[in-house]
Design an enzyme around this catalytic site. Structure first.
Site, PDB file in Angstrom:
ATOM      1  N   HIS A  87      -8.661   9.819   7.509  1.00 30.95           N
ATOM      2  CA  HIS A  87      -8.188  10.913   7.810  1.00 30.95           C
ATOM      3  C   HIS A  87      -6.731   9.743   7.844  1.00 30.95           C
ATOM      4  CE1 HIS A  87     -11.303  13.167  10.300  1.00 30.95           C
ATOM      5  NE2 HIS A  87     -11.050  13.858   8.319  1.00 30.95           N
TER       6      HIS A  87
ATOM      7  N   LYS B  49     -18.066  24.571  12.866  1.00 30.24           N
ATOM      8  CA  LYS B  49     -18.736  23.424  13.035  1.00 30.24           C
ATOM      9  C   LYS B  49     -19.422  24.119  15.066  1.00 30.24           C
ATOM     10  CE  LYS B  49     -16.978  20.851   9.697  1.00 30.24           C
ATOM     11  NZ  LYS B  49     -16.245  20.045   9.665  1.00 30.24           N
TER      12      LYS B  49
ATOM     13  N   ARG C  17     -12.532  13.038  -1.520  1.00 31.22           N
ATOM     14  CA  ARG C  17     -13.682  11.911  -1.488  1.00 31.22           C
ATOM     15  C   ARG C  17     -14.532  11.495  -3.008  1.00 31.22           C
ATOM     16  NH1 ARG C  17     -15.551  13.482   3.870  1.00 31.22           N
ATOM     17  NH2 ARG C  17     -16.002  15.242   3.294  1.00 31.22           N
TER      18      ARG C  17
ATOM     19  N   SER D 192     -16.532  12.583   9.460  1.00 25.79           N
ATOM     20  CA  SER D 192     -16.458  12.325  11.153  1.00 25.79           C
ATOM     21  C   SER D 192     -17.856  12.490  11.798  1.00 25.79           C
ATOM     22  CB  SER D 192     -15.421  13.804  11.928  1.00 25.79           C
ATOM     23  OG  SER D 192     -14.093  13.730  11.543  1.00 25.79           O
TER      24      SER D 192
HETATM   25  O1  PNS Z   1     -11.983  18.595   8.312  1.00 30.63           O
HETATM   26  P1  PNS Z   1     -12.413  20.192   7.781  1.00 30.63           P
HETATM   27  O2  PNS Z   1     -13.837  20.828   9.140  1.00 30.63           O
HETATM   28  O3  PNS Z   1     -13.108  20.078   6.934  1.00 30.63           O
HETATM   29  O4  PNS Z   1     -11.332  20.908   7.927  1.00 30.63           O
HETATM   30  C1  PNS Z   1     -11.458  21.937   7.168  1.00 30.63           C
HETATM   31  C2  PNS Z   1     -10.021  23.263   7.154  1.00 30.63           C
HETATM   32  C3  PNS Z   1      -9.725  23.010   9.495  1.00 30.63           C
HETATM   33  C4  PNS Z   1      -9.240  22.543   6.831  1.00 30.63           C
HETATM   34  C5  PNS Z   1     -10.458  24.937   6.873  1.00 30.63           C
HETATM   35  O5  PNS Z   1     -11.495  25.251   7.519  1.00 30.63           O
HETATM   36  C6  PNS Z   1      -9.275  26.257   7.022  1.00 30.63           C
HETATM   37  O6  PNS Z   1      -8.262  25.862   6.465  1.00 30.63           O
HETATM   38  N1  PNS Z   1     -10.124  27.541   8.121  1.00 30.63           N
HETATM   39  C7  PNS Z   1      -8.355  27.540   8.247  1.00 30.63           C
HETATM   40  C8  PNS Z   1      -9.054  28.674   8.422  1.00 30.63           C
HETATM   41  C9  PNS Z   1      -9.004  29.337   6.742  1.00 30.63           C
HETATM   42  O7  PNS Z   1      -7.463  29.553   6.542  1.00 30.63           O
HETATM   43  N2  PNS Z   1     -10.370  29.912   6.320  1.00 30.63           N
HETATM   44  C10 PNS Z   1      -9.184  30.330   4.773  1.00 30.63           C
HETATM   45  C11 PNS Z   1      -9.299  29.024   3.707  1.00 30.63           C
HETATM   46  S1  PNS Z   1      -9.889  29.327   2.484  1.00 30.63           S
END
Ligand code: PNS
Length: 163
Positions: free
Chosen positions: A17, A41, A91, A128
């Site tokens: 990150h 999660k 990744r 993570s």
């Molecule tokens: O670290 P992560 O858990 O992979 O992050 C995922 C994250 C937070 C980037 C993604 O789940 C997100 O953007 N969530 C916000 C809700 C949202 O906007 N959903 C529509 C995405 S198309």
């Protein structure tokens, strides 16, 4: 002034990150590390405040980076903060399908583009969740997370095993 978002759960922040945040900070005037408040999660290891503290510490050397929480849609947060772009690390091919889908959805919803940065090879296996698992069973994660995060991980699992 061009602002970019680096969104995620950061439970906890890894060197992967940090690499993406540092590289994003070279290309944009301002970077907001956007920590999701309502991750899908199930169980978080660290509270939001703990994650924010660790992020503050490990990005302290970057003047143009700030840490904020968000809930709901990322694109709403992006609009509210005048962000021009979302930046994500890729990744491996396994990340691609889902990341592309999210990028396209976010573009459709708001017009905001997602930029992908290729993860540095030494971090390409890092997540993570794997770091939490390795740390939980006493594995050495010192090459995967900043020292402060390693200390917090050791402390958290010690607390859990003694309670
Ligand atoms: O670290 P992560 O858990 O992979 O992050 C995922 C994250 C937070 C980037 C993604 O789940 C997100 O953007 N969530 C916000 C809700 C949202 O906007 N959903 C529509 C995405 S198309």
């Amino acid at each position: 002034m061009a602002t970019a978002l680096c969104p995620g759960s950061f439970d906890p922040v890894t060197l992967g990150h940090l690499d993406i945040i540092e590289r994003t900070a070279r290309h944009f005037d301002h970077v907001i590390v956007a920590v999701i408040r309502n991750p899908q999660k199930s169980q978080s290891l660290f509270t939001l405040e703990e994650r924010q503290e660790m992020l503050h510490e490990v990005t302290g050397h970057l003047d143009n980076v700030s840490i904020e929480f968000f809930k709901g849609l990322l694109v709403d947060f992006a609009r509210d903060h005048g962000a021009a772009a979302i930046v994500k690390g890729l990744r491996a091919v396994s990340d691609f399908d889902y990341e592309l889908q999210m990028a396209q959805m976010n573009q459709r919803l708001s017009g905001i583009d997602t930029f992908f940065i290729s993860t540095s090879p030494q971090h390409s296996f890092l997540s993570s969740s794997l770091v939490r698992e390795v740390s939980k069973y006493g594995g050495d994660v010192s090459s995967m997370v900043p020292p402060i995060v390693r200390e917090r991980l050791v402390q958290r699992y010690e607390e859990r095993s003694s309670s």
